[in-house]
Design an enzyme around this catalytic site. Structure first.
Site, PDB file in Angstrom:
ATOM      1  CE1 TYR A   1      -4.956   5.146  -1.623  1.00  0.00           C
ATOM      2  CE2 TYR A   1      -6.059   7.265  -1.541  1.00  0.00           C
ATOM      3  CZ  TYR A   1      -5.486   6.195  -0.896  1.00  0.00           C
ATOM      4  OH  TYR A   1      -5.445   6.175   0.472  1.00  0.00           O
TER       5      TYR A   1
ATOM      6  CE1 TYR B   1      -4.457   1.177   1.121  1.00  0.00           C
ATOM      7  CE2 TYR B   1      -3.054   3.057   1.529  1.00  0.00           C
ATOM      8  CZ  TYR B   1      -4.313   2.522   1.340  1.00  0.00           C
ATOM      9  OH  TYR B   1      -5.412   3.346   1.390  1.00  0.00           O
TER      10      TYR B   1
END
Lengths: 147, 373
Positions: free
Chosen positions: B325, B274
């Site tokens: 994202y 991430y």
């Protein structure tokens, strides 16, 4: 609100929204003093204070005076204004400060460092907590370098 | 968008709404009541979310697996859908003049939390500020540099360029990075993720049921979430101990993950970490044991995370920094594509993938996925 000053983040609150645990801190802040809540069992010092000691789970504390000095533990230089009101303020310095006479973690303060040069500020720099009174109930903590 | 995505995922798996009976989500990504009602799901038997935010993406797979293994659900969906029409994530705490939104709970006392006044006037009012504070400490302790952050941004850009759907497909040079606009020094514009709209759904079912379905199954070897209690709301209060202040907060989650999977870092073929901010990739490489604590910067500078030549290819899809994202779900999708053998930047013979969910407020999470039969 007064005119913006470079490096000084204007206060967005006019009240600390204190609870019984944090009220002693803000009372002292109005007088320019820094206090912590100390666990009566193990001596851990808390800022902000809460209902329990995270080391021994005790719920009894006493308010103790701190010198209000400390060292920059980490910092950032904010160069992009996220809000229109910050256009005249950037660049400004925000820092996490480890306070003297505390264990550090659990009693750190997160503050705007004013009267400092954003290009030379460094981790480890000595600072002092100062308060900017914005209302009858709230004085905003900031830090200034100790020369 | 949520409904379209769920239907597409079910279709791809060879299932339909009639099979769906569970929702294992994170960050309250959707309202299962509304989705089930809209789609006409016959019966919902499991509806749960991990607490907090993006940190739960990979952990939601574990939540789904728990529902399946316990018998509470047979076919479970994990979903993230993101539409930022009225509210931008990156400005979450700055929109209201810097005061964070008051948590809405029917059970609390309401009002501004008592710890807010202790940090909100510091000028630390957005996610980029919070993570920059950790990054600076990492630089101070370990000699990590902007050139190291640059290698994360540049290597991921290289990966994104080959993916037609990436939002960032222009090459990024070290020179451009170094001269990039400083936002929250030490972070520059290229250290930040983008904000984008999109949705991804993952379908989890038992290995037995998966046998007869349309796709090669991807097995969940392990999924863990949580973190040290004193990590807590680290990114707002900064009260975490010295030992792991300059970390991703993932260390305990990583250790349990490898133990649960029965593997070691060297068994991982591709790591989908991430990456809302580039320094957090470096700190996760340390916390997930690909290099010693403090060595992450030099580890990436040595070319270790490059696709095609590195010892552990990272974010082969381009990641949050350069592809899109969707709060960690693109990482899950990339892991699946790698293990199915159809990724754009395919790692040769990839069998085991690591996926992580957000250095963030507790819980953070991870999963290890393995290619099925």
């Amino acid at each position: 609100m007064t005119t913006a000053k470079r490096g000084v983040v204007p206060s967005v609150l006019t009240d600390p929204h204190a609870d019984p645990y944090t009220q002693p801190f803000w009372n002292a802040a109005l007088q320019g003093r820094v206090t912590a809540e100390e666990c009566t069992q193990c001596g851990l010092r808390l800022i902000p204070a809460g209902p329990r000691c995270f080391r021994c789970q005790n719920s009894e504390f006493r308010t103790i005076e701190l010198p209000g000095t400390g060292k920059i533990y980490s910092f950032i230089v904010v160069r992009h204004p996220l809000l229109p009101s910050l256009k005249e303020v950037v660049p400004y310095v925000s820092a996490v400060v480890d306070l003297d006479q505390t264990q550090g973690a659990g009693a750190r303060m997160v503050v705007n460092v004013i009267d400092c040069n954003p290009e030379t500020v460094a981790i480890g720099d000595a600072v002092r907590i100062v308060f900017d009174r914005v209302s009858d109930t709230y004085a905003v903590p900031r830090a200034v370098p100790v020369k | 968008m949520a409904c379209d995505t769920i239907l597409a995922a079910l279709e791809e798996a060879g299932l339909s709404v009639r099979d769906l009976d569970g929702f294992a989500i994170y960050s309250n990504s959707c309202n299962p009541a509304q989705v089930a009602e809209t789609l006409g799901v016959p019966e919902v038997r499991f509806a749960a979310t991990l607490t907090a935010g993006g940190g739960g993406s990979a952990g939601a797979l574990g939540l789904a697996a728990a529902a399946i293994v316990s018998g509470m659900s047979e076919v479970c969906v994990t979903l993230m859908t993101l539409q930022q029409i009225r509210r931008r994530l990156g400005r979450s705490s700055s929109e209201n003049g810097g005061v964070p939104p008051v948590p809405v709970s029917a059970y609390g006392s309401g009002g501004v939390p008592a710890n807010t006044a202790f940090h909100i006037n510091s000028g630390v009012i957005a996610p980029g500020h919070n993570f920059a504070m950790l990054a600076r400490r990492h630089m101070h302790l370990y000699g990590t540099t902007r050139e190291h952050f640059a290698e994360v941004a540049i290597s991921q850009r290289e990966n994104a360029i080959k993916r037609p759907t990436s939002l960032q497909r222009e090459p990024l040079t070290l020179d451009e990075y170094i001269n990039g606009r400083m936002i929250s020094d030490p972070l520059c514009i290229y250290d930040y993720t983008m904000e984008s709209d999109g949705a991804i759904a993952v379908i989890t079912t038992s290995a037995e049921r998966a046998r007869g379905l349309r796709q090669r199954p991807i097995l969940i070897m392990a999924s863990t979430h949580g973190g040290a209690g004193r990590w807590g709301q680290a990114l707002f209060n900064f009260q975490m101990p010295d030992d792991y202040f300059a970390s991703s907060g993932h260390r305990p989650v990583a250790q349990r993950l490898y133990a649960m999977a029965g593997i070691e870092p060297r068994d991982v073929d591709v790591a989908l970490l991430y990456d809302h901010f580039s320094p957090m990739v470096i700190m996760q490489l340390e916390d997930y044991g690909f290099c010693p604590i403090g060595e992450g910067g030099r580890f990436v500078a040595d070319g270790n995370i490059r696709y095609g030549s590195g010892s552990i290819p990272v974010n082969t899809h381009g990641g949050n920094l350069s592809e899109a994202y969707i709060i960690g779900m693109t990482h899950v999708r990339e892991a699946v594509e790698q293990l199915r053998g159809c990724a754009v930047n395919q790692v040769k013979d990839a069998e085991v993938a690591l996926v992580t969910g957000g250095p963030a407020t507790l819980p953070v999470s991870a999963a290890i996925l393995r290619r099925g039969w």
